[in-house]
Scaffold this motif. Structure first.
Motif, short mmCIF file in Angstrom:
data_model
loop_
_atom_site.label_atom_id
_atom_site.label_comp_id
_atom_site.label_asym_id
_atom_site.label_seq_id
_atom_site.Cartn_x
_atom_site.Cartn_y
_atom_site.Cartn_z
N UNK A 1 0.86 -1.20 0.00
CA UNK A 1 0.00 0.00 0.00
C UNK A 1 0.89 1.24 0.00
N UNK A 2 0.52 2.24 -0.80
CA UNK A 2 1.26 3.49 -0.81
C UNK A 2 2.34 3.59 -1.87
N UNK A 3 2.64 2.46 -2.55
CA UNK A 3 3.69 2.52 -3.59
C UNK A 3 3.09 2.92 -4.95
N UNK A 4 1.76 2.89 -5.07
CA UNK A 4 1.13 3.19 -6.36
C UNK A 4 1.08 1.99 -7.28
N UNK A 5 1.62 0.87 -6.82
CA UNK A 5 1.64 -0.34 -7.64
C UNK A 5 0.43 -1.22 -7.37
N UNK A 6 0.30 -2.28 -8.17
CA UNK A 6 -0.80 -3.23 -8.01
C UNK A 6 -0.38 -4.57 -8.61
N UNK A 7 -1.19 -5.58 -8.39
CA UNK A 7 -0.95 -6.87 -9.02
C UNK A 7 -1.87 -6.94 -10.24
N UNK A 8 -1.28 -6.97 -11.42
CA UNK A 8 -2.05 -6.99 -12.67
C UNK A 8 -2.38 -8.43 -13.03
N UNK A 9 -3.66 -8.68 -13.29
CA UNK A 9 -4.12 -10.02 -13.66
C UNK A 9 -4.45 -10.07 -15.15
N UNK A 10 -4.02 -11.13 -15.80
CA UNK A 10 -4.28 -11.30 -17.23
C UNK A 10 -5.01 -12.64 -17.46
N UNK A 11 -6.35 -12.62 -17.44
CA UNK A 11 -7.12 -13.81 -17.83
C UNK A 11 -7.19 -13.88 -19.36
N UNK A 12 -7.18 -15.11 -19.90
CA UNK A 12 -7.35 -15.23 -21.36
C UNK A 12 -7.96 -16.58 -21.72
N UNK A 13 -8.59 -16.63 -22.89
CA UNK A 13 -9.14 -17.87 -23.44
C UNK A 13 -8.57 -18.04 -24.84
N UNK A 14 -8.05 -19.23 -25.14
CA UNK A 14 -7.49 -19.49 -26.47
C UNK A 14 -8.05 -20.80 -27.04
N UNK A 15 -8.21 -20.82 -28.36
CA UNK A 15 -8.62 -22.04 -29.05
C UNK A 15 -7.40 -22.92 -29.28
N UNK A 16 -7.49 -24.20 -28.86
CA UNK A 16 -6.36 -25.14 -28.99
C UNK A 16 -6.85 -26.47 -29.55
N UNK A 17 -5.94 -27.42 -29.65
CA UNK A 17 -6.29 -28.76 -30.16
C UNK A 17 -5.91 -28.89 -31.62
N UNK A 18 -5.81 -30.11 -32.07
CA UNK A 18 -5.41 -30.39 -33.46
C UNK A 18 -6.50 -29.94 -34.42
N UNK A 19 -6.13 -29.06 -35.33
CA UNK A 19 -7.09 -28.52 -36.30
C UNK A 19 -6.35 -27.84 -37.43
N UNK A 20 -6.98 -27.72 -38.60
CA UNK A 20 -6.37 -26.90 -39.65
C UNK A 20 -7.40 -26.05 -40.40
N UNK A 21 -8.66 -26.47 -40.48
CA UNK A 21 -9.66 -25.67 -41.19
C UNK A 21 -10.07 -24.44 -40.40
N UNK A 22 -10.67 -23.47 -41.13
CA UNK A 22 -11.16 -22.26 -40.46
C UNK A 22 -12.49 -22.60 -39.79
N UNK A 23 -12.41 -22.91 -38.52
CA UNK A 23 -13.60 -23.26 -37.73
C UNK A 23 -13.25 -23.06 -36.26
N UNK A 24 -14.27 -23.17 -35.42
CA UNK A 24 -14.00 -23.04 -33.99
C UNK A 24 -13.22 -24.26 -33.49
N UNK A 25 -12.39 -24.06 -32.50
CA UNK A 25 -11.45 -25.09 -32.03
C UNK A 25 -12.17 -26.26 -31.36
N UNK A 26 -11.52 -27.44 -31.36
CA UNK A 26 -12.09 -28.59 -30.65
C UNK A 26 -11.90 -28.50 -29.13
N UNK A 27 -10.91 -27.72 -28.71
CA UNK A 27 -10.62 -27.58 -27.27
C UNK A 27 -10.22 -26.13 -26.98
N UNK A 28 -10.31 -25.74 -25.72
CA UNK A 28 -9.94 -24.38 -25.31
C UNK A 28 -9.19 -24.40 -23.99
N UNK A 29 -8.42 -23.36 -23.78
CA UNK A 29 -7.75 -23.16 -22.48
C UNK A 29 -8.20 -21.81 -21.91
N UNK A 30 -8.54 -21.81 -20.64
CA UNK A 30 -8.77 -20.57 -19.87
C UNK A 30 -7.66 -20.50 -18.84
#
Length: 339
Positions: free
Chosen positions: A118-147
């Motif tokens: 407290x008092x330093x002006x700093x904070x803990x920055x959180x970075x949530x993200x969701x990505x499409x993963x899994x074996x795929x090559x066509x332009x479509x939604x992924x078979x699996x995801x990571x959060x």
């Protein structure tokens, strides 16, 4: 346990490997129970849609240490809702508000030694993200995801106090009229790298984008939202389907109304009407508010309050919001989640 290796005064906005991050997989139609891991490397298929087709989105929020030692998360439900909207836009499975907030809390607790005091002006920055993963090559939604959610300690954005910056009106577009501008997806940021670099080369803090359809209205400032204070004390901010609805912007709108008694106007901010404003700023999670000293458009610099001093309304908004975040000013109901 403290963290003696970090100099809180010189801390910037840089990647620092912290102790734990949260990881959950979506398989067979549902999110599996997530867990904390020490590993900061993701192991994903070479065919992942996140790598080829930009199927990914992210969020940014902060945890703050209060004077009494407790820890504040600022409006995480709003980040969770926005991430659900981003996921919907890219055909990814949304994460529930409960899972999102729980993941953030777990990450903060597991990395408590990295929270700037407290008092330093700093904070803990959180970075949530969701990505499409899994074996795929066509332009479509992924078979699996990571959060996933990871965190880094960040320092005060303005060392030695808040100061105004100059911005340049860009000739590039950040997003298309019916595109992904309102979603927090990586492609919007990749598109902004070149215009941002060109603005910085000319000595500006960043560029400001006009609406992609008519190029007559201000939309966004780099990766932040725009606001201005009119000469008759109205709080004005652009309303457009291609603007990212910022949590800081939303909060400033509510505080301008309820705490400062200003009339709020969400609407068109025409570039040829800059003379109506006595103050202007960019707002977002990183800096909270970056005061705008001047905007250059068609080789003419339009100066607002001052190129060196922060305007009084901007300063009051900043003090109110940062006071709420770190627990020194009473928060509107539901804004603070204790970790």
């Amino acid at each position: 346990m403290g963290n003696e290796s970090i100099n809180w005064d010189t801390l910037g906005f840089d990647y620092i490997k912290t102790d734990k991050r949260y990881l959950a997989h979506w398989r067979n139609g549902e999110w599996e129970k997530g867990a904390l891991t020490d590993d900061n490397q993701l192991h994903i298929s070479e065919g992942s849609t996140a790598l080829h087709y930009g199927q990914q989105c992210f969020e940014g929020l902060k945890a703050y240490r209060c004077k009494d030692g407790s820890i504040n998360l600022f409006r995480p439900d709003q980040n969770a809702l926005r991430m659900q909207r981003s996921c919907d836009r890219l055909l990814m499975p949304g994460v529930s508000i409960e899972q999102f907030i729980e993941a953030c809390k777990e990450v903060v607790k597991a990395n408590e030694r990295f929270i700037p005091p407290y008092g330093t002006g700093g904070a803990l920055y959180l970075r949530p993200f969701v990505i499409g993963v899994g074996d795929n090559i066509g332009v479509r939604t992924a078979p699996e995801f990571i959060f996933s959610v990871f965190c880094i300690p960040v320092g005060a954005y303005f060392k030695g106090g808040m100061k105004p910056h100059k911005f340049l009106i860009s000739t590039y577009d950040r997003a298309a009229p019916q595109g992904t501008g309102a979603a927090k997806v990586g492609g919007n940021y990749a598109a902004s790298l070149l215009p941002g670099k060109k603005a910085k080369e000319k000595g500006f803090a960043d560029c400001i984008y006009l609406d992609p359809l008519t190029h007559t209205k201000i939309e966004e400032v780099g990766s932040a939202n725009f606001f201005a204070i009119t000469k008759d004390d109205k709080f004005v901010t652009p309303k457009s389907p291609s603007v990212l609805p910022g949590i800081t912007r939303l909060s400033l709108i509510e505080l301008a109304k309820s705490r400062l008694g200003l009339e709020v106007v969400e609407g068109d901010v025409y570039i040829d009407k800059l003379g109506d404003f006595k103050e202007a700023g960019a707002c977002g999670t990183a800096a909270v508010i970056t005061p705008i000293g001047g905007i250059e458009y068609q080789d003419k610099l339009n100066v607002f309050y001052s190129e060196t001093e922060v305007g009084p309304v901007t300063q009051r908004l900043y003090n109110e919001l940062t006071g709420i975040q770190k627990g020194d000013v009473e928060a509107p109901e539901g804004w603070i989640v204790k970790v």
